[in-house]
Design a protein around this motif. Sequence first.
Motif, PDB file in Angstrom:
ATOM      1  N   SER A  23     -17.296  -1.600 -40.189  1.00  0.00           N
ATOM      2  CA  SER A  23     -18.676  -1.261 -40.535  1.00  0.00           C
ATOM      3  C   SER A  23     -19.379  -0.576 -39.372  1.00  0.00           C
ATOM      4  O   SER A  23     -19.527  -1.151 -38.282  1.00  0.00           O
ATOM      5  CB  SER A  23     -19.431  -2.533 -40.920  1.00  0.00           C
ATOM      6  OG  SER A  23     -20.816  -2.325 -40.905  1.00  0.00           O
ATOM      7  N   ASP A  27     -24.300   4.020 -42.767  1.00  0.00           N
ATOM      8  CA  ASP A  27     -23.045   3.360 -43.150  1.00  0.00           C
ATOM      9  C   ASP A  27     -21.998   4.439 -43.396  1.00  0.00           C
ATOM     10  O   ASP A  27     -21.761   4.863 -44.526  1.00  0.00           O
ATOM     11  CB  ASP A  27     -23.256   2.496 -44.393  1.00  0.00           C
ATOM     12  CG  ASP A  27     -22.033   1.647 -44.713  1.00  0.00           C
ATOM     13  OD1 ASP A  27     -21.215   1.418 -43.798  1.00  0.00           O
ATOM     14  OD2 ASP A  27     -21.893   1.221 -45.872  1.00  0.00           O
ATOM     15  N   THR A  32     -18.149   6.536 -42.048  1.00  0.00           N
ATOM     16  CA  THR A  32     -16.729   6.261 -41.865  1.00  0.00           C
ATOM     17  C   THR A  32     -16.211   7.152 -40.737  1.00  0.00           C
ATOM     18  O   THR A  32     -16.981   7.881 -40.102  1.00  0.00           O
ATOM     19  CB  THR A  32     -15.951   6.490 -43.181  1.00  0.00           C
ATOM     20  OG1 THR A  32     -14.626   5.971 -43.039  1.00  0.00           O
ATOM     21  CG2 THR A  32     -15.884   7.969 -43.548  1.00  0.00           C
TER      22      THR A  32
END
Length: 473
Positions: free
Chosen positions: A261, A49, A51
């Motif tokens: 996501s 997860d 960015t």
Amino acid sequence: MKERKAPLYDRLIQHQKEEPISFHVPGHKFGDIFPAEGKETFQHILSIDATEVEGLDDLHAAEEVIKEAQYLASRFFGAEDTYFLVNGSTSGNIAAILAVCRPGDEVLVQRNCHKSVLHGLELAGAKPVFFTPEYETRTHRYSLIHKELIDEALEQYPNTVAVILTYPDYFGRAYPIKEVVQAIHHHGLPVIVDEAHGVHFSLGSPFPVSSLNADADLVIQSAHKTAPAMTMASYLHRKGSRIDTSRLAYYLQMLQSSSPSYPLMASLDLARLFLSTFTESDKESLLSYITAVREAFKETDYLYEVLAVDEMDDPLKITLKAKEGYTGFQIAEQLESAGIYPELATSSQVLLVAGLIPNLEIETLKKRLRGVNWRLKSCGEHGTIKIEILNYPKVQSLAVSYQEMQQETPEFVNWSHAVGRICAESVIPYPPGIPLIVKGERMTEEQVRSVQALNKQGASFHNTAIKQGTWVF
């Protein structure tokens, strides 16, 4: 042997192996900071997860691994461009409509569309013209569309700028999509297809034809419904030259999170990989499994009929039709009591959705179904409450435009005072999320009776106040 490549997922795993030190969002720091109660369950997914750091690309300005992943998807599905959606097919439907429609435009829309299509039309300030599919006694639903129906509607509304189709319906029922799209293109119009339930149609026979193979201009697919993607993960495909790609990209940025996501996007990458490596042997195994599932339900079919399928039906969808004296809601409730969870129920039907790979032992299913039998015998108390088949006009526009409704203040009335009033909030049984009464429509007596009967049978609506009444102008 096809190359098993998932560039976005592979890059996330590589990034994880590099043991990065995070001084960026998200705050769980790849799972290091997380409540103990959920850490074991979430740990693996939190580890990817990420960015938009160097090397992981940016969904809204894709140039590297996301761009490559989307390109591989477009090649597999037969599109010119494929966009990853992390806000569900809802965001894709709305973005597609905003890209094609401008305020005041007339748009031909299939009546039994998802609520997100109506929301997109309202946001665009468009003027929807609804056409109703023909009723099929075989499916007991409004499910048949043919080119003559389209031609008739477009002759009545020659200023139409686009046509929005739903294909297949929630129960997997298809129609001759190639001839319908050709008829629309003959009028020089773009076609938007909400193909939320047809992402696997690109696998070919025995599944129905994908609308991408029929050259539809924009196609939205929920990858999480039948392909192995995470919930909310969807695709939007573009084909042909009728779409302004700059408008489409703009509205996708507007409607989707600026912090998309990575697990959702990676699951789209992997879902495409799964579909692209699906073999004929996999199909044979799947069809044998589905046949066995259908036979298991037929062994306990004294309160329902297992509807047969033909070439226009998605074999992944199994429909149980309640027999006289029972409702789909009751049958679904009793199935759930034995740990068997259907996709949805209506007053007369129950929908079961199989996966693309056999995932349970048939004997386990049979054992649970045998446990349901005795419960069903005493559940017929609401079966005598009839839901009449609504007779929708073949072609119909709203009684009041969205612009006019914005100037009015709605009031809440009891159902006994709703007939003849303008619906101010669509009445939507959920699932499937298809409005029974649409916002801006003048409500009829038979519509009100149907809503009241559904309430008595135990149907669920998105607005719980529906049990008492509705908002009207």
